[in-house]
Design an enzyme around this catalytic site. Structure first.
Site, PDB file in Angstrom:
ATOM      1  N   ALA A  74       0.829  -1.214   0.000  1.00 48.34           N
ATOM      2  CA  ALA A  74       0.000   0.000   0.000  1.00 48.34           C
ATOM      3  C   ALA A  74       0.862   1.262   0.000  1.00 48.34           C
ATOM      4  O   ALA A  74       0.624   2.186  -0.783  1.00 48.34           O
ATOM      5  CB  ALA A  74      -0.930  -0.004   1.214  1.00 48.34           C
ATOM      6  N   GLU A  75       1.867   1.309   0.867  1.00 51.05           N
ATOM      7  CA  GLU A  75       2.690   2.522   0.940  1.00 51.05           C
ATOM      8  C   GLU A  75       3.495   2.718  -0.337  1.00 51.05           C
ATOM      9  O   GLU A  75       3.675   3.844  -0.799  1.00 51.05           O
ATOM     10  CB  GLU A  75       3.617   2.493   2.154  1.00 51.05           C
ATOM     11  CG  GLU A  75       4.394   3.804   2.269  1.00 51.05           C
ATOM     12  CD  GLU A  75       4.756   4.196   3.684  1.00 51.05           C
ATOM     13  OE1 GLU A  75       5.392   5.252   3.810  1.00 51.05           O
ATOM     14  OE2 GLU A  75       4.403   3.490   4.636  1.00 51.05           O
ATOM     15  N   THR A  76       3.954   1.639  -0.930  1.00 48.08           N
ATOM     16  CA  THR A  76       4.693   1.746  -2.184  1.00 48.08           C
ATOM     17  C   THR A  76       3.817   2.352  -3.273  1.00 48.08           C
ATOM     18  O   THR A  76       4.208   3.311  -3.947  1.00 48.08           O
ATOM     19  CB  THR A  76       5.210   0.358  -2.622  1.00 48.08           C
ATOM     20  OG1 THR A  76       6.104  -0.139  -1.621  1.00 48.08           O
ATOM     21  CG2 THR A  76       5.928   0.437  -3.960  1.00 48.08           C
ATOM     22  N   SER A  79       2.837   6.016  -2.520  1.00 49.76           N
ATOM     23  CA  SER A  79       4.000   6.900  -2.658  1.00 49.76           C
ATOM     24  C   SER A  79       4.322   7.181  -4.120  1.00 49.76           C
ATOM     25  O   SER A  79       4.665   8.305  -4.484  1.00 49.76           O
ATOM     26  CB  SER A  79       5.221   6.285  -1.971  1.00 49.76           C
ATOM     27  OG  SER A  79       5.032   6.228  -0.581  1.00 49.76           O
TER      28      SER A  79
END
Length: 162
Positions: A74-76, A79
């Site tokens: 999710a963060e990848t 971002s």
């Protein structure tokens, strides 16, 4: 972990970063942690980022997909979307990540799709939906990134050639 896929970018984005000496594939890769757990970004624009991750190798002791692995995916993806929104003069730094895990997955591939909820001058927020191979929602996540100006010391981290 499977065949290597290349991230797709709009041509104007490729041209903008190439003029600055930026390697987009390196800049928008999954990064060291994402690469270690097999994240593959298969589509990328400020409007939509899609990536996959294998369940195998990313499980907790009960054999289910580890919630932390879902958070990395999710963060990848969020971002990458934030960076594409921000443009080449800024970098995106995650400041808030929220993940709700809906169901367990024991095998196969999960797919995450990040779409913007807010794209401003100083922050960007993306919703990331992670689904299993049957299209069932595994995790709902929300990432907010602060968008800050690129500093000279950021060159090595922002895909710029020193």
């Amino acid at each position: 972990m499977g065949e290597q896929r290349h991230v797709t970018f709009p041509q104007e984005v490729i041209d903008e970063y190439a003029a600055l000496g930026v390697d987009l594939v390196a800049m928008f890769s999954a990064g060291h942690l994402g690469n270690r757990i097999g994240v593959q970004i298969v589509e990328a624009s400020a409007e939509r980022v899609v990536g996959t991750m294998p369940v195998e190798g990313n499980t907790q002791p009960y054999g289910l997909l580890h919630g932390g692995a879902s958070a990395v995916l999710a963060e990848t993806l969020g971002s990458v979307g934030s960076m594409l929104h921000a443009g080449s003069s800024k970098i995106a730094v995650g400041v808030d990540l929220n993940c709700t895990h809906h169901r367990g997955v024991r095998s196969g591939l999960v797919t995450g799709v990040a779409t913007p909820l807010h794209r401003g001058r100083s922050t960007a927020t993306y919703e990331i939906v992670i689904s299993d191979e049957q299209g069932k929602r595994v995790c709902s996540a929300r990432l907010t990134c602060m968008l800050r100006d690129v500093n000279p010391g950021d060159a090595q981290y922002a895909g710029r050639k020193s």
